[in-house]
Design a protein around this motif. Structure first.
Motif, PDB file in Angstrom:
ATOM      1  N   ASP A 184       0.872  -1.175   0.000  1.00 10.67           N
ATOM      2  CA  ASP A 184       0.000   0.000   0.000  1.00 10.67           C
ATOM      3  C   ASP A 184       0.909   1.224   0.000  1.00 10.67           C
ATOM      4  OD1 ASP A 184      -1.737   2.104   0.537  1.00 10.67           O
ATOM      5  OD2 ASP A 184      -2.879   1.017   2.060  1.00 10.67           O
ATOM      6  N   LEU A 185       1.300   1.684  -1.192  1.00  6.71           N
ATOM      7  CA  LEU A 185       2.292   2.752  -1.307  1.00  6.71           C
ATOM      8  C   LEU A 185       1.866   4.036  -0.602  1.00  6.71           C
ATOM      9  CD1 LEU A 185       5.017   3.721  -2.396  1.00  6.71           C
ATOM     10  CD2 LEU A 185       3.855   4.341  -4.530  1.00  6.71           C
ATOM     11  N   PRO A 186       0.621   4.511  -0.762  1.00  4.01           N
ATOM     12  CA  PRO A 186       0.240   5.734  -0.035  1.00  4.01           C
ATOM     13  C   PRO A 186       0.417   5.605   1.480  1.00  4.01           C
ATOM     14  CG  PRO A 186      -1.352   5.266  -1.757  1.00  4.01           C
ATOM     15  CD  PRO A 186      -0.443   4.076  -1.696  1.00  4.01           C
ATOM     16  N   ARG A 187       0.052   4.452   2.019  1.00  5.12           N
ATOM     17  CA  ARG A 187       0.206   4.258   3.469  1.00  5.12           C
ATOM     18  C   ARG A 187       1.680   4.270   3.864  1.00  5.12           C
ATOM     19  NH1 ARG A 187       0.715   0.149   7.361  1.00  5.12           N
ATOM     20  NH2 ARG A 187      -0.472   0.584   9.275  1.00  5.12           N
ATOM     21  N   SER A 188       2.521   3.588   3.082  1.00  8.96           N
ATOM     22  CA  SER A 188       3.950   3.544   3.401  1.00  8.96           C
ATOM     23  C   SER A 188       4.581   4.928   3.301  1.00  8.96           C
ATOM     24  CB  SER A 188       4.670   2.557   2.477  1.00  8.96           C
ATOM     25  OG  SER A 188       4.233   1.234   2.709  1.00  8.96           O
ATOM     26  N   LEU A 189       4.215   5.688   2.262  1.00  9.53           N
ATOM     27  CA  LEU A 189       4.727   7.059   2.150  1.00  9.53           C
ATOM     28  C   LEU A 189       4.241   7.914   3.316  1.00  9.53           C
ATOM     29  CD1 LEU A 189       4.339   7.755  -1.688  1.00  9.53           C
ATOM     30  CD2 LEU A 189       6.470   7.390  -0.409  1.00  9.53           C
ATOM     31  N   GLY A 190       3.021   7.678   3.757  1.00  6.43           N
ATOM     32  CA  GLY A 190       2.515   8.400   4.933  1.00  6.43           C
ATOM     33  C   GLY A 190       3.303   8.075   6.192  1.00  6.43           C
ATOM     34  N   GLN A 191       3.682   6.809   6.344  1.00  6.71           N
ATOM     35  CA  GLN A 191       4.500   6.406   7.487  1.00  6.71           C
ATOM     36  C   GLN A 191       5.868   7.087   7.442  1.00  6.71           C
ATOM     37  OE1 GLN A 191       3.790   4.120  10.095  1.00  6.71           O
ATOM     38  NE2 GLN A 191       1.684   4.258   9.380  1.00  6.71           N
ATOM     39  N   ILE A 192       6.444   7.163   6.244  1.00 11.22           N
ATOM     40  CA  ILE A 192       7.747   7.826   6.084  1.00 11.22           C
ATOM     41  C   ILE A 192       7.621   9.305   6.423  1.00 11.22           C
ATOM     42  CG2 ILE A 192       9.526   8.477   4.420  1.00 11.22           C
ATOM     43  CD1 ILE A 192       8.878   5.831   2.947  1.00 11.22           C
ATOM     44  N   ARG A 193       6.566   9.932   5.910  1.00  7.12           N
ATOM     45  CA  ARG A 193       6.367  11.364   6.193  1.00  7.12           C
ATOM     46  C   ARG A 193       6.217  11.608   7.693  1.00  7.12           C
ATOM     47  NH1 ARG A 193       6.931  15.427   7.547  1.00  7.12           N
ATOM     48  NH2 ARG A 193       5.943  17.424   7.044  1.00  7.12           N
ATOM     49  N   ALA A 194       5.501  10.717   8.375  1.00  7.02           N
ATOM     50  CA  ALA A 194       5.261  10.905   9.809  1.00  7.02           C
ATOM     51  C   ALA A 194       6.539  10.813  10.626  1.00  7.02           C
ATOM     52  CB  ALA A 194       4.250   9.865  10.298  1.00  7.02           C
ATOM     53  N   CYS A 195       7.521  10.014  10.176  1.00  6.30           N
ATOM     54  CA  CYS A 195       8.745   9.852  10.973  1.00  6.30           C
ATOM     55  C   CYS A 195       9.783  10.925  10.670  1.00  6.30           C
ATOM     56  CB  CYS A 195       9.336   8.459  10.781  1.00  6.30           C
ATOM     57  SG  CYS A 195      10.303   8.226   9.277  1.00  6.30           S
ATOM     58  N   LEU A 196       9.541  11.737   9.633  1.00  4.67           N
ATOM     59  CA  LEU A 196      10.465  12.808   9.278  1.00  4.67           C
ATOM     60  C   LEU A 196      10.102  14.101  10.002  1.00  4.67           C
ATOM     61  CD1 LEU A 196      10.933  12.469   5.408  1.00  4.67           C
ATOM     62  CD2 LEU A 196      12.764  12.406   7.120  1.00  4.67           C
ATOM     63  N   ARG A 197      11.126  14.824  10.441  1.00  2.00           N
ATOM     64  CA  ARG A 197      10.877  16.164  10.975  1.00  2.00           C
ATOM     65  C   ARG A 197      10.422  17.075   9.846  1.00  2.00           C
ATOM     66  NH1 ARG A 197      14.554  19.586   9.104  1.00  2.00           N
ATOM     67  NH2 ARG A 197      16.662  18.865   8.589  1.00  2.00           N
ATOM     68  N   GLU A 198       9.878  18.222  10.187  1.00  2.00           N
ATOM     69  CA  GLU A 198       9.477  19.191   9.173  1.00  2.00           C
ATOM     70  C   GLU A 198      10.696  19.605   8.345  1.00  2.00           C
ATOM     71  OE1 GLU A 198       6.102  20.685   7.545  1.00  2.00           O
ATOM     72  OE2 GLU A 198       6.249  19.578   9.422  1.00  2.00           O
ATOM     73  N   GLY A 199      10.581  19.519   7.051  1.00  2.00           N
ATOM     74  CA  GLY A 199      11.702  19.861   6.183  1.00  2.00           C
ATOM     75  C   GLY A 199      12.703  18.748   6.004  1.00  2.00           C
ATOM     76  N   GLY A 200      12.474  17.586   6.631  1.00  2.00           N
ATOM     77  CA  GLY A 200      13.372  16.448   6.460  1.00  2.00           C
ATOM     78  C   GLY A 200      13.299  15.896   5.050  1.00  2.00           C
ATOM     79  N   SER A 201      14.321  15.151   4.646  1.00  2.00           N
ATOM     80  CA  SER A 201      14.445  14.685   3.268  1.00  2.00           C
ATOM     81  C   SER A 201      14.182  13.189   3.128  1.00  2.00           C
ATOM     82  CB  SER A 201      15.851  14.978   2.737  1.00  2.00           C
ATOM     83  OG  SER A 201      16.028  16.352   2.486  1.00  2.00           O
ATOM     84  N   LEU A 202      13.570  12.845   2.000  1.00  2.00           N
ATOM     85  CA  LEU A 202      13.439  11.464   1.566  1.00  2.00           C
ATOM     86  C   LEU A 202      14.213  11.329   0.265  1.00  2.00           C
ATOM     87  CD1 LEU A 202      12.223   8.593   1.343  1.00  2.00           C
ATOM     88  CD2 LEU A 202      10.173   9.640   0.322  1.00  2.00           C
ATOM     89  N   LEU A 203      15.227  10.457   0.260  1.00  2.00           N
ATOM     90  CA  LEU A 203      16.024  10.172  -0.927  1.00  2.00           C
ATOM     91  C   LEU A 203      15.809   8.710  -1.282  1.00  2.00           C
ATOM     92  CD1 LEU A 203      19.363  11.966   0.026  1.00  2.00           C
ATOM     93  CD2 LEU A 203      17.942  12.528  -1.954  1.00  2.00           C
ATOM     94  N   PHE A 204      15.310   8.458  -2.482  1.00  2.00           N
ATOM     95  CA  PHE A 204      15.082   7.062  -2.859  1.00  2.00           C
ATOM     96  C   PHE A 204      15.345   6.862  -4.346  1.00  2.00           C
ATOM     97  CE2 PHE A 204      11.000   9.107  -3.530  1.00  2.00           C
ATOM     98  CZ  PHE A 204      10.418   8.475  -4.625  1.00  2.00           C
TER      99      PHE A 204
END
Length: 343
Positions: free
Chosen positions: A248-268
Protein backbone atom coordinates in the motif's frame (compact mmCIF):
# COMPACT_ATOMS: atom_id res chain seq x y z
CA UNK A 1 27.39 0.88 -21.50
CA UNK A 2 24.21 1.79 -23.35
CA UNK A 3 25.24 -0.40 -26.29
CA UNK A 4 25.69 -3.34 -23.90
CA UNK A 5 22.35 -2.50 -22.28
CA UNK A 6 20.61 -2.61 -25.66
CA UNK A 7 22.27 -5.93 -26.49
CA UNK A 8 21.23 -7.39 -23.14
CA UNK A 9 17.66 -6.29 -23.81
CA UNK A 10 17.71 -8.03 -27.20
CA UNK A 11 19.10 -11.24 -25.66
CA UNK A 12 16.33 -11.14 -23.04
CA UNK A 13 13.63 -10.63 -25.68
CA UNK A 14 15.09 -13.67 -27.41
CA UNK A 15 14.80 -15.65 -24.18
CA UNK A 16 11.10 -14.73 -23.91
CA UNK A 17 10.57 -15.79 -27.52
CA UNK A 18 12.44 -19.06 -26.94
CA UNK A 19 10.22 -19.99 -23.98
CA UNK A 20 6.99 -19.11 -25.81
CA UNK A 21 8.03 -21.06 -28.93
CA UNK A 22 9.60 -24.13 -27.31
CA UNK A 23 6.65 -24.66 -24.95
CA UNK A 24 4.21 -24.09 -27.86
CA UNK A 25 2.54 -21.40 -25.77
CA UNK A 26 2.67 -19.15 -28.85
CA UNK A 27 3.59 -21.10 -32.00
CA UNK A 28 4.42 -19.42 -35.29
CA UNK A 29 1.49 -18.24 -37.43
CA UNK A 30 -1.00 -18.59 -34.55
CA UNK A 31 -2.98 -15.82 -32.84
CA UNK A 32 -3.53 -16.16 -29.08
CA UNK A 33 -4.63 -13.94 -26.21
CA UNK A 34 -2.49 -13.46 -23.12
CA UNK A 35 -4.86 -15.72 -21.20
CA UNK A 36 -4.55 -18.48 -23.80
CA UNK A 37 -0.75 -18.14 -23.82
CA UNK A 38 -0.54 -18.43 -20.04
CA UNK A 39 -2.90 -21.42 -20.12
CA UNK A 40 -0.86 -23.18 -22.80
CA UNK A 41 2.36 -22.49 -20.90
CA UNK A 42 0.83 -23.68 -17.63
CA UNK A 43 1.78 -20.47 -15.84
CA UNK A 44 0.92 -20.30 -12.15
CA UNK A 45 -1.65 -17.50 -11.59
CA UNK A 46 0.75 -15.48 -9.45
CA UNK A 47 3.29 -15.34 -12.31
CA UNK A 48 0.80 -14.62 -15.13
CA UNK A 49 1.64 -10.91 -14.98
CA UNK A 50 5.27 -11.72 -15.92
CA UNK A 51 4.21 -13.36 -19.19
CA UNK A 52 1.87 -10.46 -19.94
CA UNK A 53 4.83 -8.08 -19.46
CA UNK A 54 6.83 -10.29 -21.84
CA UNK A 55 4.12 -9.88 -24.47
CA UNK A 56 4.09 -6.11 -23.98
CA UNK A 57 7.89 -5.95 -24.30
CA UNK A 58 7.92 -8.11 -27.42
CA UNK A 59 5.17 -6.00 -28.96
CA UNK A 60 7.08 -2.77 -28.22
CA UNK A 61 10.09 -4.29 -29.97
CA UNK A 62 7.88 -5.16 -33.00
CA UNK A 63 8.55 -8.87 -32.51
CA UNK A 64 4.82 -9.42 -31.97
CA UNK A 65 1.73 -8.08 -33.67
CA UNK A 66 -1.22 -7.21 -31.44
CA UNK A 67 -4.83 -7.14 -32.61
CA UNK A 68 -7.92 -7.12 -30.40
CA UNK A 69 -5.83 -8.25 -27.38
CA UNK A 70 -4.40 -11.20 -29.32
CA UNK A 71 -0.78 -11.69 -30.29
CA UNK A 72 1.10 -13.31 -33.17
CA UNK A 73 4.73 -13.35 -34.25
CA UNK A 74 5.80 -10.68 -36.70
CA UNK A 75 8.66 -11.90 -38.85
CA UNK A 76 11.42 -14.04 -37.37
CA UNK A 77 11.35 -14.08 -33.53
CA UNK A 78 14.48 -12.70 -31.81
CA UNK A 79 17.21 -15.21 -30.94
CA UNK A 80 18.28 -16.01 -27.39
CA UNK A 81 22.02 -15.40 -27.73
CA UNK A 82 22.75 -16.29 -24.11
CA UNK A 83 26.43 -16.83 -24.91
CA UNK A 84 26.72 -13.03 -24.90
CA UNK A 85 25.70 -12.72 -21.24
CA UNK A 86 29.20 -12.89 -19.67
CA UNK A 87 30.55 -10.11 -21.90
CA UNK A 88 27.47 -7.90 -21.53
CA UNK A 89 27.26 -8.19 -17.75
CA UNK A 90 31.00 -7.46 -17.48
CA UNK A 91 30.64 -4.32 -19.62
CA UNK A 92 27.78 -3.15 -17.40
CA UNK A 93 29.87 -3.58 -14.26
CA UNK A 94 28.07 -6.55 -12.71
CA UNK A 95 30.00 -9.18 -10.69
CA UNK A 96 31.19 -12.25 -12.60
CA UNK A 97 28.55 -14.39 -10.86
CA UNK A 98 25.68 -12.57 -12.57
CA UNK A 99 25.90 -14.13 -16.05
CA UNK A 100 25.95 -17.82 -14.99
CA UNK A 101 23.23 -17.11 -12.43
CA UNK A 102 20.98 -15.52 -15.05
CA UNK A 103 21.73 -18.32 -17.49
CA UNK A 104 20.74 -20.90 -14.88
CA UNK A 105 17.44 -19.09 -14.29
CA UNK A 106 16.81 -18.94 -18.06
CA UNK A 107 17.22 -22.73 -18.30
CA UNK A 108 14.57 -23.12 -15.60
CA UNK A 109 12.11 -20.43 -16.71
CA UNK A 110 9.21 -22.70 -17.78
CA UNK A 111 9.36 -24.60 -14.47
CA UNK A 112 9.70 -21.35 -12.53
CA UNK A 113 6.65 -19.86 -14.24
CA UNK A 114 4.69 -23.04 -13.50
CA UNK A 115 5.75 -22.93 -9.82
CA UNK A 116 7.43 -26.30 -10.21
CA UNK A 117 10.55 -24.49 -8.99
CA UNK A 118 10.90 -21.39 -6.79
CA UNK A 119 13.39 -18.67 -7.67
CA UNK A 120 14.71 -17.82 -4.19
CA UNK A 121 15.92 -21.37 -3.32
CA UNK A 122 17.33 -21.69 -6.84
CA UNK A 123 19.35 -18.50 -6.38
CA UNK A 124 20.56 -19.51 -2.95
CA UNK A 125 22.13 -22.67 -4.36
CA UNK A 126 24.74 -20.40 -5.96
CA UNK A 127 26.49 -19.26 -2.78
CA UNK A 128 26.23 -16.64 -0.06
CA UNK A 129 22.58 -15.49 -0.11
CA UNK A 130 23.36 -11.84 0.64
CA UNK A 131 25.88 -11.65 -2.19
CA UNK A 132 23.58 -13.50 -4.61
CA UNK A 133 20.44 -11.48 -3.85
CA UNK A 134 22.38 -8.21 -3.96
CA UNK A 135 24.39 -8.95 -7.11
CA UNK A 136 21.96 -7.22 -9.49
CA UNK A 137 22.49 -3.95 -7.58
CA UNK A 138 26.23 -3.92 -8.34
CA UNK A 139 26.56 -2.26 -11.75
CA UNK A 140 27.74 1.01 -13.24
CA UNK A 141 24.26 2.56 -13.46
CA UNK A 142 23.26 1.80 -9.86
CA UNK A 143 26.68 2.95 -8.64
CA UNK A 144 26.09 6.34 -10.29
CA UNK A 145 22.64 6.59 -8.69
CA UNK A 146 24.08 5.72 -5.27
CA UNK A 147 26.87 8.28 -5.62
CA UNK A 148 24.31 10.96 -6.48
CA UNK A 149 22.12 9.89 -3.55
CA UNK A 150 25.08 10.03 -1.15
CA UNK A 151 26.07 13.49 -2.42
CA UNK A 152 22.58 14.81 -1.68
CA UNK A 153 22.53 13.05 1.69
CA UNK A 154 25.69 14.95 2.65
CA UNK A 155 23.82 18.22 2.10
CA UNK A 156 20.94 17.40 4.46
CA UNK A 157 21.06 19.53 7.59
CA UNK A 158 20.66 17.93 10.99
CA UNK A 159 17.89 19.28 13.19
CA UNK A 160 19.87 18.92 16.43
CA UNK A 161 23.54 18.71 15.38
CA UNK A 162 23.49 14.90 15.03
CA UNK A 163 22.14 13.72 11.66
CA UNK A 164 19.47 11.07 12.18
CA UNK A 165 19.18 8.70 9.21
CA UNK A 166 16.76 5.82 8.61
CA UNK A 167 17.47 3.43 5.74
CA UNK A 168 14.56 1.28 4.58
CA UNK A 169 15.06 -2.09 2.90
CA UNK A 170 18.84 -1.88 3.05
CA UNK A 171 19.25 -5.36 1.51
CA UNK A 172 22.81 -6.11 0.46
CA UNK A 173 23.94 -2.66 1.72
CA UNK A 174 25.09 -1.39 -1.68
CA UNK A 175 23.49 2.03 -1.04
CA UNK A 176 24.52 1.94 2.62
CA UNK A 177 28.22 1.61 1.85
CA UNK A 178 28.23 4.58 -0.52
CA UNK A 179 26.27 6.82 1.84
CA UNK A 180 28.38 5.95 4.90
CA UNK A 181 31.58 6.67 2.97
CA UNK A 182 30.25 10.11 2.06
CA UNK A 183 28.95 10.83 5.58
CA UNK A 184 32.12 9.59 7.29
CA UNK A 185 32.96 12.96 8.82
CA UNK A 186 29.38 13.67 9.99
CA UNK A 187 28.15 12.90 13.48
CA UNK A 188 25.13 10.70 12.91
CA UNK A 189 22.75 8.08 14.16
CA UNK A 190 22.20 5.73 11.23
CA UNK A 191 19.52 3.06 11.49
CA UNK A 192 19.84 0.28 8.91
CA UNK A 193 16.61 -1.70 8.50
CA UNK A 194 15.28 -4.50 6.33
CA UNK A 195 12.38 -6.91 6.47
CA UNK A 196 14.83 -9.84 6.63
CA UNK A 197 17.20 -10.70 9.48
CA UNK A 198 19.45 -12.20 6.80
CA UNK A 199 20.28 -8.69 5.59
CA UNK A 200 20.30 -6.88 8.94
CA UNK A 201 22.66 -9.52 10.34
CA UNK A 202 25.02 -9.22 7.37
CA UNK A 203 24.98 -5.42 7.62
CA UNK A 204 25.74 -5.58 11.33
CA UNK A 205 28.78 -7.74 10.65
CA UNK A 206 29.92 -5.42 7.85
CA UNK A 207 29.43 -2.08 9.65
CA UNK A 208 29.85 -3.08 13.30
CA UNK A 209 32.81 -0.71 13.77
CA UNK A 210 31.05 2.25 12.14
CA UNK A 211 30.12 4.82 14.85
CA UNK A 212 26.45 5.64 15.32
CA UNK A 213 25.12 2.52 13.55
CA UNK A 214 21.97 0.69 14.64
CA UNK A 215 20.32 -2.31 12.99
CA UNK A 216 16.78 -3.64 13.12
CA UNK A 217 13.90 -5.26 11.31
CA UNK A 218 11.29 -3.04 9.68
CA UNK A 219 8.30 -3.90 7.50
CA UNK A 220 7.24 -1.16 5.07
CA UNK A 221 3.65 -2.33 5.32
CA UNK A 222 3.37 -2.09 9.10
CA UNK A 223 3.07 0.88 11.43
CA UNK A 224 6.50 2.49 11.88
CA UNK A 225 5.78 3.72 15.41
CA UNK A 226 4.98 0.16 16.51
CA UNK A 227 8.40 -0.86 15.11
CA UNK A 228 10.30 1.69 17.19
CA UNK A 229 10.45 4.61 14.72
CA UNK A 230 9.13 7.66 16.54
CA UNK A 231 7.18 10.42 14.83
CA UNK A 232 9.26 13.39 13.56
CA UNK A 233 12.48 11.70 14.70
CA UNK A 234 14.45 11.52 11.44
CA UNK A 235 16.33 14.10 9.37
CA UNK A 236 16.73 11.78 6.40
CA UNK A 237 15.07 8.61 5.11
CA UNK A 238 16.86 6.57 2.44
CA UNK A 239 15.32 3.82 0.33
CA UNK A 240 17.41 2.17 -2.39
CA UNK A 241 15.22 0.36 -4.92
CA UNK A 242 12.72 -0.83 -2.33
CA UNK A 243 9.55 1.31 -2.28
CA UNK A 244 8.01 -0.60 -5.21
CA UNK A 245 7.68 -3.50 -2.74
CA UNK A 246 5.13 -1.61 -0.62
CA UNK A 247 1.74 -3.31 -0.79
CA UNK A 248 0.00 0.00 0.00
CA UNK A 249 2.29 2.75 -1.31
CA UNK A 250 0.24 5.73 -0.03
CA UNK A 251 0.21 4.26 3.47
CA UNK A 252 3.95 3.54 3.40
CA UNK A 253 4.73 7.06 2.15
CA UNK A 254 2.52 8.40 4.93
CA UNK A 255 4.50 6.41 7.49
CA UNK A 256 7.75 7.83 6.08
CA UNK A 257 6.37 11.36 6.19
CA UNK A 258 5.26 10.90 9.81
CA UNK A 259 8.74 9.85 10.97
CA UNK A 260 10.46 12.81 9.28
CA UNK A 261 10.88 16.16 10.98
CA UNK A 262 9.48 19.19 9.17
CA UNK A 263 11.70 19.86 6.18
CA UNK A 264 13.37 16.45 6.46
CA UNK A 265 14.44 14.69 3.27
CA UNK A 266 13.44 11.46 1.57
CA UNK A 267 16.02 10.17 -0.93
CA UNK A 268 15.08 7.06 -2.86
CA UNK A 269 16.02 5.28 -6.07
CA UNK A 270 13.55 3.37 -8.23
CA UNK A 271 13.18 1.87 -11.65
CA UNK A 272 10.54 3.69 -13.67
CA UNK A 273 9.88 1.02 -16.31
CA UNK A 274 10.26 -2.67 -17.04
CA UNK A 275 13.75 -4.00 -17.64
CA UNK A 276 13.53 -6.92 -20.13
CA UNK A 277 16.59 -8.62 -18.63
CA UNK A 278 15.07 -8.57 -15.15
CA UNK A 279 11.74 -9.83 -16.56
CA UNK A 280 13.56 -13.09 -17.31
CA UNK A 281 15.35 -13.08 -13.95
CA UNK A 282 14.86 -11.19 -10.68
CA UNK A 283 11.36 -9.83 -11.42
CA UNK A 284 9.97 -13.27 -10.61
CA UNK A 285 10.62 -12.29 -6.98
CA UNK A 286 8.04 -9.51 -7.39
CA UNK A 287 5.20 -12.00 -7.85
CA UNK A 288 2.93 -12.31 -4.80
CA UNK A 289 3.47 -15.35 -2.56
CA UNK A 290 1.55 -18.49 -3.43
CA UNK A 291 -2.01 -18.18 -2.14
CA UNK A 292 -1.82 -14.40 -1.68
CA UNK A 293 -4.06 -12.01 -3.65
CA UNK A 294 -2.85 -11.47 -7.21
CA UNK A 295 -1.26 -8.20 -8.31
CA UNK A 296 -3.80 -5.43 -8.94
CA UNK A 297 -1.76 -4.21 -11.91
CA UNK A 298 0.90 -5.69 -14.16
CA UNK A 299 2.96 -2.50 -13.79
CA UNK A 300 5.65 -3.13 -11.18
CA UNK A 301 7.10 0.38 -11.47
CA UNK A 302 5.64 3.86 -11.85
CA UNK A 303 6.69 6.92 -13.83
CA UNK A 304 8.15 10.13 -12.28
CA UNK A 305 4.88 12.07 -12.68
CA UNK A 306 3.02 9.35 -10.78
CA UNK A 307 5.67 9.48 -8.05
CA UNK A 308 5.23 13.26 -7.85
CA UNK A 309 1.48 12.88 -7.32
CA UNK A 310 1.88 10.05 -4.79
CA UNK A 311 4.43 12.05 -2.78
CA UNK A 312 2.40 15.25 -2.86
CA UNK A 313 -0.68 13.41 -1.58
CA UNK A 314 1.30 12.37 1.52
CA UNK A 315 2.81 15.76 2.39
CA UNK A 316 6.00 15.74 0.30
CA UNK A 317 7.37 18.15 -2.26
CA UNK A 318 9.43 16.48 -4.99
CA UNK A 319 12.52 18.62 -5.53
CA UNK A 320 14.46 16.58 -8.07
CA UNK A 321 14.41 13.53 -10.33
CA UNK A 322 17.87 12.50 -11.54
CA UNK A 323 19.15 11.79 -14.15
CA UNK A 324 17.14 13.75 -16.71
CA UNK A 325 15.57 11.75 -19.53
CA UNK A 326 18.17 13.17 -21.96
CA UNK A 327 21.12 12.00 -19.84
CA UNK A 328 22.84 8.84 -21.16
CA UNK A 329 22.57 7.36 -17.66
CA UNK A 330 18.79 7.45 -18.00
CA UNK A 331 18.86 4.52 -20.43
CA UNK A 332 18.89 2.00 -17.59
CA UNK A 333 15.49 3.22 -16.40
CA UNK A 334 16.66 4.04 -12.86
CA UNK A 335 16.00 7.39 -11.20
CA UNK A 336 16.93 9.13 -7.96
CA UNK A 337 14.10 11.04 -6.28
CA UNK A 338 14.66 13.79 -3.71
CA UNK A 339 11.60 14.92 -1.76
CA UNK A 340 11.14 16.99 1.39
CA UNK A 341 8.36 16.97 3.95
CA UNK A 342 6.16 20.04 3.89
CA UNK A 343 3.26 21.13 6.05
Amino acid sequence: MNSALNELEHVSLGVMAQVLLHTQALPLQVWRSAGQINQALGTAPRHAWIVRRWLAALARASALREDAERFAWQGAPPKAAVEKLPRLYAELGFPASMAPLHNHVIECLPDLLRDQLALAPLLLQSGDPVAVLGAYQHNHFTAAINQALAARASEVRAHRDVLRVLELGGGGACTTHTVLTTLQAREKVYRFTDISALFTGAAQRQFRLEPGMHFGLLDLDQDFAEQGIEARSQDLVIAGNVLHNAHDLPRSLGQIRACLREGGSLLFSESIADNPAMLTFMHLLLSPPAGAPLRETDEAFIAPDAWRQALQAQGFQLLEVWPAATDPLAAAGQRLFHAVGVS
